[in-house]
Every structure is written in structure tokens, then in C-alpha cells.
Design an enzyme around this catalytic site. Structure first.
Site, PDB file in Angstrom:
ATOM      1  N   HIS A 173       0.843  -1.200   0.000  1.00 47.32           N
ATOM      2  CA  HIS A 173       0.000   0.000   0.000  1.00 47.32           C
ATOM      3  C   HIS A 173       0.872   1.241   0.000  1.00 47.32           C
ATOM      4  O   HIS A 173       1.838   1.330   0.766  1.00 47.32           O
ATOM      5  CB  HIS A 173      -0.911   0.003   1.229  1.00 47.32           C
ATOM      6  N   SER A 174       0.546   2.188  -0.871  1.00 52.36           N
ATOM      7  CA  SER A 174       1.247   3.472  -0.918  1.00 52.36           C
ATOM      8  C   SER A 174       2.752   3.255  -1.112  1.00 52.36           C
ATOM      9  O   SER A 174       3.166   2.537  -2.014  1.00 52.36           O
ATOM     10  CB  SER A 174       0.938   4.271   0.352  1.00 52.36           C
TER      11      SER A 174
END
EC number: 3.1.-.-
Length: 922
Positions: A173-174
Site C-alpha cells: 500500500h502506498s
């Protein structure tokens, strides 16, 4: 004081700029669809089992940990290792928690229970201590090395098992997705340790805010490696963006580079993902139930039945990802689907000879095959379109060869269908299937449910309608319109001249229906052929529906496709489509794509005003008001033409060679061009926004100084103006050494902040002294005039014997007001590393590497001297004229090299500050 120095026209202009900036910010932060994601809940209490790491590894990375996710009986069983499932490693992003794995982990566990644990996944998660790696890039390399060690530790947990994995899948994520890609750059890393990489809202192209060189260097290392070694990288990668709801990471940054020889990468926006069809914000992308269900379905379809692990076949991986994330045919995934299907059994065969046909099925007891002979239709029509509201996964449409009344075997065309929220549809070009004699639509026997099947033959030109979009500068005052009079089921509205990111429109679809008793649903799909960023709007007709139309990715130069508004309509309704430019959304696109460059434009404007004040001090002996100089000096034509000219000259080989010979960095404008982020007049708009921000920032800083001085006077006895000006006060060397030692032993940004506060304290003290002097002057004007004369009489050419008059104090405050405004931005740009250091203080006392340390060593003594600097001590300096000429070229340099690399901006600012400080001695 600042308001009085600006005329009403300028004030109106600054107010207008605030209004325009507010419109753009509103569009970015609020101008999107409501959150339609369903929350993913845990059915049992989530547990995070800490995986014991080797002692050397734990000592080397004291802030990092590795966990195994589990629930209920699964968690209890797996407390005793080794494990037997398929390992998946979740990497959180900036300030992300390892507990974010629970959504996908819980859904995968429920899916495994449904198949009696024939296959199951073990979800691991890394605790990065919620580090702010998007703001401080110094720990990205450390995180990457730790993840490598975690992968080796995870695989050891399966030793001795019959189907022990040799690799892991990664969900990042990210910034966690970028760390996963960076694994391949490690010297000792074996690419085979990762079999699949799924990234969620990961900015792959460039950092969102390049606040230190460690972030940009890390990006350059990762992206250059992936580009240069694309032929050797066979890692299947999927990047999922959140769409316009994600205002932290714009979706254009998440698209992996498209390389002709690198076909194992897919990039898609969540609004285009089948069975998801929603935009997600930066956090909800990890818990959005629709998206996590799609991801888990893909994971289970990727399992190889022989190895009971994720397949090593890259073609199957891409096929599965395309099936679930790009185009879903409303059928379960099959690696080798049978194209030929048997159409036998006791079924009714009903011939249909009309060109448009509708069948409503309800409580059918018999299976029915409807056959459409194609010979006659081919003479009149070019395409056939069919749709069904029954969304099961059975085959429903076939093509027959040489059939008369019955067809024993048919080509299963269901695999070419497309799943939409309320229908599954298929469009065929008859010319592509010359061997088919009949089209067969299958209606199964059903009980207690109702669905509708529609088919129609049509000519392409009757369903493809061109609609040129309105001009960028029409500001929504004009519009273009088309009316769909025919009773078709499907239309393609071609949006001509639409392909740039600075374009934004509002499309209004008005549907009017006659004789409709039941509720009818229409689907409007914005299809962008050059990237997977489609979005769908579902409307209950009759209605008036507004659709926002803007892009995440600009149309490539070599792409001739046209953006489409696909309309799945009702034959009982008439549709009117109107398009007009949306000014607020254009401003939103400016903020979305270029908002990160605003600090550079603000500082450039302040530098221009600062240079004007220095020159006015040199030429007239007085320092003019900050707002007056901002209005006079902060002009776009002083900056932009030079940047445009250099960009033009860099197109010539000789100038580029000279540029490289001088070791100058790449122009930021060229970087923006390579990322298709060139707006017309964007630099002008940003400069105006920057000047407006510089003005209101100056007003805020001067007001703050006055308020603090009032508080100072309320708490302490009034002080007098300094009788003797001493540039080097007794406490100055000691304070400077202390601040430099703090910078060396702790964090450079912390020392800069302390020095800045000391500087502000000195200015507040000066303001309080001046206020006291003016008050005493009001009470006893004769005594004040004598004091003023005496002060002027004692002025000497030697700086350390100079006395300060009230007019000199006011000039000095005007200059210091500008410096406070300038230094505030420098402090703000250094804050991320300070926040990171404070957050990790329990693990280490000294920040290493420290991006602000070199700057601190120069800025600390400079600010310390400036705190004791008055205009009367520098107006006769031989260096003043030269110092006043530096801010202009440096303001140009800030825009040329700092708009996309914010960490470079302080390097341009400290030069005039240093020269200003040296004016006290030369």
C-alpha cells in the site's frame, strides 16, 4: 500596516486569487463521488502473531517487526509453526499500520473456509513503526533491506512441508509498493523470491512531495533499474489507483511505465475494476470490500493445483489479472476455456427474424434457444448488440456454423461479453465472424426470478455520434449538445479534441421516457482507451444526470483513439447529452497536478520582493513596505521567459552538451513535459497563486509579530531601542555554537527551528521596543525630539558605534518582516525530517541520514547575525548593491530547478541571506 500599503485594486486581485485557489482546492478535496466502498468486517477477533526474527536482525532493525495475521481457530492452530499455506506479505505505506492487513487477510480466510481449506493464504505484515517515508526518504533503503530479510524468514517457516513455497506474493500500500519494487535493486536479491506484486495507491512515477534528495534518489534508482532491466524483469505487477477520491496520491502517479518489451505490468484505476466500480481514497483502498473481494478472487484463481502455490506461469498470471481487473466476461476464470459448447437436450428452439428483439423471462420451466439468422442481417447491418440482466456465470450467447433450425454445437461467445453493474453485454462486428450462420441466445429455466434479454442489429454510424468538447477558455459559458432520437440500446458518444489533463468538463444527460411504468436503469461509462481509468455512472431514468469528465493520464502523442461516453440506454427513452467546460474542475486539475510546486512559486515571489527592498535601501537609504515591493517586483515576466527560453534552447544538441558540461541538473519544466503535465499558462497561474500566498503570508507574519510584541509588553517592562548596535553580541557566538552542536548531534531541522525561534524573538523584541518608543513620543514629544536629534548626532561610520533611530527601526522591521516570511517557508520545508526524528526518538537520538544538516551549518550563523542586523548598519555597505541583484536570478532558479524538487529551494534562499549578513562586515 501591510493592508494600508496595498491599493484597493491589488487587494481585490489578491482576494480573487484566493477565490480561484479555493475553487481548485474544493474540487480536489470535495469534488468527487461519495464513498461507495462497503466496509470489510472481521467475523472473528483479529490476532497478530509476532514472528521471532534472528537476534542480529532484530538488533539491526529495532523499530521494525514482522507479524502473521489470523482469526479464531486459524490463529490458534498457526501459533505452532511451521505453516502450510501460501505466503502473502503486506507492506504498509507512509504512516501505515501493519494492522491494515486485516481486511484482505480476513476475506481470504473466509474464502478458504468456503472451499474447506483446499487452499489457503497466510498473510504476513511488516510493522514499519508507521514511519513517514513519503516525507523523509532516508529510511526507504533500510525498509527495503528489512523486507528482504523478512521474505527469507517467512520462507523458512515452511521448511519440511510437502508443498513448501519458494516465493511470496506482496501486497504493497502506498510507499510500501515502491519498497517492494526496490527489492529488485538490492545486490543479493533473487527475483524468484517474489511471484506476484500488487500495489495499491502507490506513486510509482515520482514522489508526491519531493522534500529531500533521499526520496528523489530512491525513485531514480528504482525506476531506472526497472526501465534498464525491463527485459530481465519477469515479475508480474499490478498497480491499482484510487481515482479522484484519493487526493493524497493522484492516480496518474500510480501508472507503471509502459514499455514495449515489458508486458507483465498492469495499471488500473479502481473505478474501472469490474465488480468494484468505485473510487477509493488513500486509506479506504486497503479496506474497500469490493476491491478486496476482487483481489482475493484473483489470488485464488492464480493457484496452481499441482504445486498448491501461486502459479509460475506469467501468461496465466496476466490472464487472471486481466479477467478480474480489466474486463470481466461474467464467467468464472478458466485457464483454457472450451470455445465450442454442446447445445443439446430437450430445449425449445425459437427462430427470431426481426432486427430488434426483447424477451422478458419469468418463471420459465423450459430452456429456450433463440436463434438469429445472420445472412440477411449482414446485408443491412454492421454490428449486433445483446444484453441480459441475468448476471449469473453461465454461458448465454453462442455462434453457430451452418445451422438451420437447430445447432448441436456452437462457439461460446460469452467469453467476449462484458460485465457491467446491472447487465452483461456483448457487441460483435458481423464482419469479424463470416463463418457464423446464426446467433443463439440461451434462456435457462428459472423459478421465482425475472430478467430481460435484448438484442438488436445496427449500423455503426447510427450509434457512433461525434461530440466536440467545448474550448478550454469558454469557462462554461457555452455548451455543445446532441439528441439521441432513435430507440437504440447502445450508443458511443465520441468526445472529440479531449485528451489533455488540463481539460475538464461537465456532461449532463437528460433522459425523457414515454409510457414507462417500471423502473429503468441506464449506465453511462466514460471510456478512456489509452489507460484503464474508466468510470461508470448508474442513473434511474427518467432523470437528469451530471457526469464529471477529466483525466488522470494525458493522451500519448502516438495514440489516435478517441475518448468515449458509452451509453447503455432504454429503447423507451430519449436522451439529450450536453457538454460544457468546468472552470472549477480545471482549477482542480491545476492544484491536483501542480499544487506541490506552489511553495517554490511563493518563495520566488518573496525573493523578488526581498531584492526590491534591498535595492530601495541601497538607492534611497530606506526600506519600502513588503507589500509595495511585492506588487512592484513580483512579476511573472521576470521569471517565466527565462525558463521558457532555456527549455527551448535545451532542444538543441550544442546547448544540451554545454548544459551537461556545466553539471547543471535537468530543468524541471522538461521533467513535467516528459510526464505529460504541461498546462497552458500553468506557470502564470501558479505564479499568481504564489504571489497571492506570499502577500497573505506576509500579512500573517507581520500581524503575528505585532501580537507577540503586545503580549511581550503586557508580561514584561517596556524596553528601549538599542543605544548601540552590536552585530556580534556577547551571547551570539555561544548560541551559534550550541545550535550547530544540536544540529550535529540530533537533527538539523530541529536546530534550524530553534534558531528561527531565536530570530523571531529578536524581531518581536525590536517591535516591542519601537512600540514603547512611539508611546513615549506621544506622551512627551519634546523629549522624544531631543532624543531623536541626539541619536542622529551620535551616528558614526563604525558599525559597532551606530545608534538606532525610530525611522531606522521601522525600516529594519520592514526588512525583518520579509525575512520572517521567507524563513518560515524554509522551516516548513525542513519540518518533515524533524517530525520523523521526533517520532523515532526512542530508537535513536541522531537522525541519520539528515537532509537538513548541511543547510543548518550555513543557515544557523546566518540567521543569528541577521537577528542583530539593522538597516542603518548595512545601507553604507559596499556589498549591498551586489546583494540586491542576487534575488532575481535566484528567484528564476527556484522555479527552474525547485518546482519539482522542493528540497533544492533552500539552497537558493540561503545565498542572498548569507550576502545580507556579510553586508554588516563589508
Amino acid at each position: 500596516m501591510l493592508l494600508h500599503s496595498v491599493n484597493l485594486w491589488n487587494l481585490a486581485f489578491y482576494a480573487l486569487m484566493v477565490f480561484m485557489a479555493t475553487l481548485g482546492l474544493w474540487d480536489v478535496f470535495f469534488g468527487f463521488e461519495e464513498n461507495k466502498c462497503s466496509m470489510s468486517y472481521m467475523f472473528e477477533y483479529p490476532e497478530y502473531q509476532k514472528i521471532e526474527l534472528p537476534k542480529k536482525l532484530a538488533k539491526r532493525y529495532p523499530a521494525y517487526e514482522l507479524y502473521l495475521y489470523g482469526e479464531g481457530s486459524y490463529a490458534e492452530e498457526h501459533k505452532v509453526l511451521p505453516l502450510t499455506g501460501i505466503p502473502v506479505l503486506f507492506l504498509p505505506g507512509n504512516a501505515g499500520s501493519y494492522k491494515q492487513v486485516r481486511s484482505i487477510g480476513s476475506i481470504a480466510l473466509r474464502k478458504a473456509e468456503d472451499i474447506d481449506f483446499k487452499y489457503h493464504f497466510d498473510f504476513f505484515s511488516v510493522n514499519f513503526n508507521e514511519e513517514l517515508v513519503a516525507l523523509y526518504g532516508g529510511s526507504l533503503q533500510k525498509q527495503t533491506k528489512f523486507v528482504h530479510e523478512c521474505i527469507k524468514t517467512i520462507l523458512k517457516l515452511y521448511k519440511g512441508q510437502e508443498f513448501a513455497p519458494k516465493s511470496v506474493a506482496i501486497v504493497g500500500h502506498s510507499m510500501g509498493g515502491l519498497v517492494a519494487r526496490a527489492l529488485l535493486t538490492l545486490k543479493n536479491f533473487k527475483q524468484d523470491l517474489i511471484n506476484l506484486l500488487v500495489t495499491q495507491a502507490t506513486p510509482h512515477v515520482a514522489p508526491v512531495m519531493p522534500l529531500d534528495r533521499f526520496i528523489t534518489d530512491f525513485y531514480m534508482t528504482v525506476n531506472n533499474y526497472w526501465i534498464l532491466n525491463a527485459r530481465q524483469i519477469n515479475l508480474t505487477t499490478l498497480s491499482v489507483a484510487g481515482g479522484f477520491r484519493d487526493y493524497q496520491v493522484r492516480s496518474g502517479l500510480t501508472f507503471l511505465p509502459k514499455l514495449s518489451h515489458h508486458t507483465s505490468a498492469l495499471s488500473v484505476v479502481s473505478s474501472a475494476v469490474p465488480k468494484t466500480w468505485v473510487s477509493t481514497d488513500h486509506l479506504s483502498i486497503v479496506w474497500c470490500k469490493q476491491l478486496q473481494l476482487t483481489t482475493v478472487r484473483a489470488f485464488f484463481d492464480l493457484i496452481d493445483a499441482d504445486t498448491k502455490q501461486i502459479t509460475q506461469n506469467p501468461k496465466k498470471k496476466l490472464s487472471v489479472l486481466n479477467h478480474h481487473f480489466i474486463r470481466h466476461p461474467a464467467k468464472h476464470f478458466e485457464e483454457n476455456p472450451s470455445i465450442i459448447s454442446d447445445l443439446t437436450g430437450t430445449s425449445m428452439w425459437v427462430p427470431v427474424k426481426v432486427s430488434k428483439w426483447t424477451y422478458v423471462a419469468y418463471n420459465e420451466s423450459d430452456k429456450i434457444y433463440f436463434t438469429f439468422p445472420l445472412a440477411n442481417h449482414r446485408k443491412i447491418y454492421t454490428h449486433v448488440y445483446c444484453q441480459s440482466t441475468m448476471l449469473d456465470t453461465n454461458s448465454w450467447i453462442f455462434g453457430c456454423i451452418n445451422s438451420t433450425s437447430m445447432c448441436r454445437q456452437g462457439v461460446d461467445l460469452s467469453w467476449k461479453a462484458e460485465l457491467l453493474p446491472t447487465i452483461k453485454s456483448l457487441t460483435l462486428r458481423l464482419q469479424d465472424y463470416p463463418s457464423l450462420s446464426h446467433l443463439v441466445v440461451y434462456v435457462p429455466s428459472i423459478h421465482g426470478s425475472k430478467f430481460v434479454v435484448d438484442c438488436e442489429f445496427f449500423k455503426k454510424e447510427t450509434r457512433s455520434i461525434q461530440l466536440p468538447v467545448t474550448h478550454l477558455f469558454s469557462f462554461g459559458l457555452s455548451s455543445r449538445k446532441v439528441i439521441l432520437n432513435t430507440s437504440g440500446l447502445f450508443y458511443n458518444i465520441e468526445l472529440l479534441n479531449f485528451g489533455q489533463i488540463y481539460q475538464a468538463f461537465k456532461i449532463n444527460v437528460v433522459s425523457k421516457c414515454s409510457g414507462v411504468k417500471e423502473e429503468i436503469t441506464s449506465i453511462y461509462k466514460l471510456h478512456i482507451p489509452w489507460s484503464y481509468e474508466d468510470s461508470l455512472t448508474i442513473a434511474q431514468v427518467p432523470s437528469s444526470t451530471e457526469i464529471s469528465v477529466k483525466l488522470h493520464i494525458a493522451q500519448p502523442d502516438n495514440d489516435s483513439h478517441v475518448a468515449l461516453l458509452k451509453m447503455y440506454t432504454s429503447s423507451d427513452c430519449q436522451y439529450e447529452v450536453t457538454v460544457k467546460t468546468s472552470f472549477s474542475q480545471i482549477l482542480g486539475q491545476v492544484v491536483r497536478f501542480h499544487g506541490g510546486a506552489l511553495p517554490a512559486y511563493v518563495i520566488s515571489s518573496i525573493l523578488l520582493a526581498y531584492g526590491g527592498q534591498l535595492y530601495s535601501l541601497f538607492s534611497t537609504g530606506h526600506c519600502l513596505e513588503y507589500a509595495t515591493m511585492l506588487d512592484k517586483e513580483a512579476k511573472p515576466y521576470k521569471v517565466d521567459p527565462f525558463v521558457i527560453m532555456v527549455k527551448f534552447l535545451l532542444g538543441y544538441k550544442w546547448f544540451k552538451e554545454l548544459w551537461d558540461m556545466l553539471l547543471l541538473p535537468e530543468l524541471d519544466a522538461i521533467i513535467l513535459t516528459s510526464q505529460s503535465m504541461c498546462f497552458p499558462l500553468v506557470s502564470l497561474i501558479l505564479f499568481l497563486f504564489g504571489t497571492c500566498t506570499a502577500y497573505w503570508g506576509g500579512l500573517l507574519s507581520s500581524t503575528s509579530v505585532k501580537l507577540l510584541s503586545s503580549l511581550w509588553l503586557a508580561l514584561k517592562r517596556p524596553s528601549e531601542l538599542p543605544k548601540d548596535i552590536k552585530i556580534i553580541s556577547p551571547d551570539l557566538p555561544i548560541l551559534t555554537i550550541i545550535f550547530i552542536l544540536i544540529s550535529w548531534t540530533t537533527c538539523g531541522a530541529f536546530a534550524i527551528l530553534l534558531t528561527y525561534l531565536y530570530y523571531v524573538f529578536k524581531i518581536v523584541h525590536l517591535q516591542a521596543s519601537l512600540t514603547t518608543f512611539k508611546n513615549s513620543q506621544t506622551v512627551n514629544p519634546k523629549h522624544s525630539r531631543r532624543s531623536e536629534k541626539k541619536s542622529n548626532h551620535h551616528k558614526d561610520s563604525a558599525v559597532h558605534h551606530l545608534r538606532l533611530s525610530s525611522s531606522d527601526a521601522e525600516d529594519s522591521l520592514r526588512m525583518h518582516s520579509t525575512l520572517i516570511n521567507l524563513l518560515t517557508w524554509i522551516v516548513l520545508l525542513s519540518m518533515p525530517s524533524l517530525i520523523y526524528w521526533l517520532k523515532n526518538l526512542r530508537y535513536y537520538f541522531k537522525l541519520n541520514p539528515d537532509p537538513c544538516k548541511p543547510l543548518a551549518f550555513i543557515l544557523i550563523p546566518t540567521m543569528a547575525i541577521l537577528g542583530n542586523t539593522y538597516t542603518t548598519s548595512i545601507k553604507s555597505s559596499k556589498l549591498l548593491k551586489t546583494t540586491s541583484q542576487f534575488p532575481l536570478p535566484l528567484a528564476v532558479g527556484v522555479i527552474a530547478f525547485g518546482s519539482s524538487h522542493l528540497y533544492r529551494v533552500p539552497c537558493f534562499v540561503f545565498i542572498p541571506l548569507l550576502l545580507h549578513a556579510l553586508c554588516n562586515f563589508m
